[in-house]
Design a protein around this motif. Structure first.
Motif, PDB file in Angstrom:
ATOM      1  N   THR A  44       0.730  -1.031  -0.068  1.00  0.00           N
ATOM      2  CA  THR A  44       0.029   0.284   0.118  1.00  0.00           C
ATOM      3  C   THR A  44       0.834   1.258   0.034  1.00  0.00           C
ATOM      4  N   ALA A  45       2.231   1.153  -0.223  1.00  0.00           N
ATOM      5  CA  ALA A  45       2.861   2.249  -0.106  1.00  0.00           C
ATOM      6  C   ALA A  45       2.900   2.765  -1.512  1.00  0.00           C
ATOM      7  N   TYR A  46       2.544   2.202  -2.445  1.00  0.00           N
ATOM      8  CA  TYR A  46       2.283   2.472  -3.999  1.00  0.00           C
ATOM      9  C   TYR A  46       3.559   3.062  -4.421  1.00  0.00           C
ATOM     10  N   LEU A  47       4.776   2.653  -4.140  1.00  0.00           N
ATOM     11  CA  LEU A  47       5.946   2.976  -4.617  1.00  0.00           C
ATOM     12  C   LEU A  47       6.067   2.483  -6.143  1.00  0.00           C
ATOM     13  N   SER A  48       6.794   3.146  -7.093  1.00  0.00           N
ATOM     14  CA  SER A  48       7.120   2.652  -8.553  1.00  0.00           C
ATOM     15  C   SER A  48       8.176   1.586  -8.379  1.00  0.00           C
ATOM     16  N   ASP A  49       7.924   0.773  -9.500  1.00  0.00           N
ATOM     17  CA  ASP A  49       8.771  -0.317  -9.535  1.00  0.00           C
ATOM     18  C   ASP A  49      10.274   0.301  -9.494  1.00  0.00           C
ATOM     19  N   ALA A  99      21.925  -8.237   5.661  1.00  0.00           N
ATOM     20  CA  ALA A  99      21.641  -6.998   6.541  1.00  0.00           C
ATOM     21  C   ALA A  99      21.888  -7.702   7.871  1.00  0.00           C
ATOM     22  N   THR A 100      22.138  -6.348   8.666  1.00  0.00           N
ATOM     23  CA  THR A 100      22.385  -6.713  10.027  1.00  0.00           C
ATOM     24  C   THR A 100      21.011  -6.196  10.962  1.00  0.00           C
ATOM     25  N   GLY A 101      20.255  -5.420  10.031  1.00  0.00           N
ATOM     26  CA  GLY A 101      18.896  -5.185  10.906  1.00  0.00           C
ATOM     27  C   GLY A 101      17.971  -4.675   9.796  1.00  0.00           C
ATOM     28  N   ILE A 102      16.906  -4.556  10.218  1.00  0.00           N
ATOM     29  CA  ILE A 102      15.672  -4.308   9.266  1.00  0.00           C
ATOM     30  C   ILE A 102      14.841  -3.289   9.961  1.00  0.00           C
ATOM     31  N   VAL A 103      14.254  -2.276   9.170  1.00  0.00           N
ATOM     32  CA  VAL A 103      13.253  -1.544   9.532  1.00  0.00           C
ATOM     33  C   VAL A 103      12.003  -1.919   8.558  1.00  0.00           C
ATOM     34  N   SER A 104      10.958  -2.015   9.352  1.00  0.00           N
ATOM     35  CA  SER A 104       9.653  -2.527   8.408  1.00  0.00           C
ATOM     36  C   SER A 104       8.697  -1.582   8.573  1.00  0.00           C
ATOM     37  N   LEU A 105       8.224  -0.680   7.510  1.00  0.00           N
ATOM     38  CA  LEU A 105       7.266   0.335   7.723  1.00  0.00           C
ATOM     39  C   LEU A 105       6.084   0.149   7.005  1.00  0.00           C
ATOM     40  N   HIS A 106       4.866   0.329   7.608  1.00  0.00           N
ATOM     41  CA  HIS A 106       3.719  -0.292   7.226  1.00  0.00           C
ATOM     42  C   HIS A 106       2.611   0.740   7.312  1.00  0.00           C
ATOM     43  N   LEU A 107       1.484   0.652   6.609  1.00  0.00           N
ATOM     44  CA  LEU A 107       0.117   1.557   6.796  1.00  0.00           C
ATOM     45  C   LEU A 107      -0.300   1.387   8.175  1.00  0.00           C
ATOM     46  N   SER A 108      -1.149   2.401   8.259  1.00  0.00           N
ATOM     47  CA  SER A 108      -1.901   2.757   9.516  1.00  0.00           C
ATOM     48  C   SER A 108      -2.372   1.321  10.433  1.00  0.00           C
ATOM     49  N   ALA A 109      -1.872   1.089  11.565  1.00  0.00           N
ATOM     50  CA  ALA A 109      -2.553  -0.050  12.306  1.00  0.00           C
ATOM     51  C   ALA A 109      -3.920   0.228  12.668  1.00  0.00           C
ATOM     52  N   GLU A 110      -4.512   1.395  12.424  1.00  0.00           N
ATOM     53  CA  GLU A 110      -5.823   1.734  12.609  1.00  0.00           C
ATOM     54  C   GLU A 110      -6.658   1.108  11.491  1.00  0.00           C
ATOM     55  N   LEU A 111      -5.892   0.947  10.222  1.00  0.00           N
ATOM     56  CA  LEU A 111      -6.707   0.565   9.031  1.00  0.00           C
ATOM     57  C   LEU A 111      -6.557  -0.818   8.527  1.00  0.00           C
ATOM     58  N   VAL A 126      -0.765   5.944   4.734  1.00  0.00           N
ATOM     59  CA  VAL A 126      -1.112   4.888   3.624  1.00  0.00           C
ATOM     60  C   VAL A 126      -0.555   5.582   2.409  1.00  0.00           C
ATOM     61  N   ALA A 127      -0.640   4.817   1.123  1.00  0.00           N
ATOM     62  CA  ALA A 127      -0.213   5.263  -0.160  1.00  0.00           C
ATOM     63  C   ALA A 127       1.256   6.116  -0.016  1.00  0.00           C
ATOM     64  N   MET A 128       1.361   7.103  -0.882  1.00  0.00           N
ATOM     65  CA  MET A 128       2.601   7.830  -0.703  1.00  0.00           C
ATOM     66  C   MET A 128       2.794   8.449   0.585  1.00  0.00           C
ATOM     67  N   ALA A 129       1.869   8.598   1.380  1.00  0.00           N
ATOM     68  CA  ALA A 129       2.077   9.118   2.693  1.00  0.00           C
ATOM     69  C   ALA A 129       2.911   8.328   3.553  1.00  0.00           C
ATOM     70  N   LEU A 130       2.769   6.853   2.995  1.00  0.00           N
ATOM     71  CA  LEU A 130       3.598   5.857   3.617  1.00  0.00           C
ATOM     72  C   LEU A 130       4.971   5.678   2.555  1.00  0.00           C
ATOM     73  N   GLY A 131       4.957   5.884   1.374  1.00  0.00           N
ATOM     74  CA  GLY A 131       5.736   5.836   0.464  1.00  0.00           C
ATOM     75  C   GLY A 131       6.901   6.685   0.686  1.00  0.00           C
ATOM     76  N   TYR A 132       6.766   7.905   1.209  1.00  0.00           N
ATOM     77  CA  TYR A 132       7.733   9.052   1.406  1.00  0.00           C
ATOM     78  C   TYR A 132       8.590   8.630   2.425  1.00  0.00           C
ATOM     79  N   PRO A 133       7.920   8.467   3.663  1.00  0.00           N
ATOM     80  CA  PRO A 133       8.948   7.828   4.803  1.00  0.00           C
ATOM     81  C   PRO A 133       9.807   6.653   4.336  1.00  0.00           C
TER      82      PRO A 133
END
Length: 279
Positions: free
Chosen positions: A10-15, A80-92, A118-125
């Protein structure tokens, strides 16, 4: 990169952006009838828009914890020695919860971030996190950069009808508008990770004009990235994007694109949305 990035579809980043930044994307699914279809793989926004217009029952589902576990293992195997996992709102969505469950047994430390967007509001972060990771940032630095950008980002949107949000159970506080939904065109926004009512206007043209004015006021004169999203409303999105290009003095990047099948299933055809994300 020592710190790998994982997000959801749902980040809708381009390929191109996904490849360039080395981001792993775990897909959500759209359920139409008895078919469970992965977003970006087996179902398109057009498929969803057509199904909704035919009044086919459409729902969505989160990825399984196993899908995230596989992504985390793959990142670790690549070094990778660490991972940051970024996701859409847990409220949704339960996506954040599934990522948390998978992180418990991951082979390397995983920081799971609820961007409340969500969407590019997630994609930009996600893109900001990737830039910090590529510059050699630590796990904490990458996560903090993403959280800071997500907190500064806002999303505003117009829907032709609240019916699809109501059907999907994502209507939140905007439920209060249902009684007058035939008489008004609602403007909504994401606040505290939830869909909230913003304004009520009488016509769709006035709603889109107000969407433009709100985005311009939110952008101000700071350096910002903007995204204009739509579902089956490309002409309106292109017109809105061009006006924003002319009127936002600090504009750096302008992304125009259709939302994916998962978000499309909940907002319905006619969606227009603007994401304002300060640099």
């Amino acid at each position: 990169m020592p710190v790998a990035l994982v997000t959801d579809s749902t980040a809708y980043l381009s390929d191109e952006a996904v490849t360039r930044h080395g981001v792993d994307v775990v897909p959500l699914s759209v359920v139409m009838g008895d078919e469970d279809l992965e977003e970006g793989v087996a179902v398109t926004p057009g498929d969803v828009a057509a199904a909704l217009q035919r009044k086919v029952h459409v729902t969505t589902s989160r990825p399984s914890p196993e899908a995230f576990a596989a992504a985390y293992r793959a990142a670790a195997e690549r070094g990778a020695t660490g991972i940051v996992s970024l996701h859409l709102s847990a409220e949704l969505s339960g996506t954040y919860e599934a990522a948390l469950l998978a992180a418990e047994d991951a082979p390397v430390p995983v920081r799971v971030v609820d961007t409340r967007m969500v969407a590019m509001a997630l994609g930009y972060p996600v893109l900001t996190a990737a830039e910090v990771a590529q510059a050699g940032g630590s796990l904490d630095e990458v996560a903090a950069a993403a959280e800071k950008r997500a907190a500064a980002t806002t999303g505003f949107f117009y829907v032709d009808t609240l019916e699809y949000l109501r059907r999907g159970g994502r209507i939140g506080a905007a439920r209060a508008l249902l009684g007058s939904a035939l008489a008004v065109k609602p403007l909504l926004h994401l606040a505290d990770g939830r869909i909230q009512p913003l304004e009520k206007v009488r016509t769709s043209s006035r709603a889109i004009a107000r969407l433009e004015e709100i985005a311009i006021a939110q952008a101000g004169t700071a350096e910002v990235d903007l995204a204009v999203h739509h579902l089956a409303a490309e002409a309106g999105a292109l017109t809105l994007a061009e006006r924003l290009r002319e009127r936002v003095p600090g504009l750096r990047e302008l992304h125009v694109g259709e939302v994916g099948a998962v978000i499309g299933a909940h907002v319905g055809p006619g969606l227009l949305a603007v994401v304002v994300s300060p640099r």
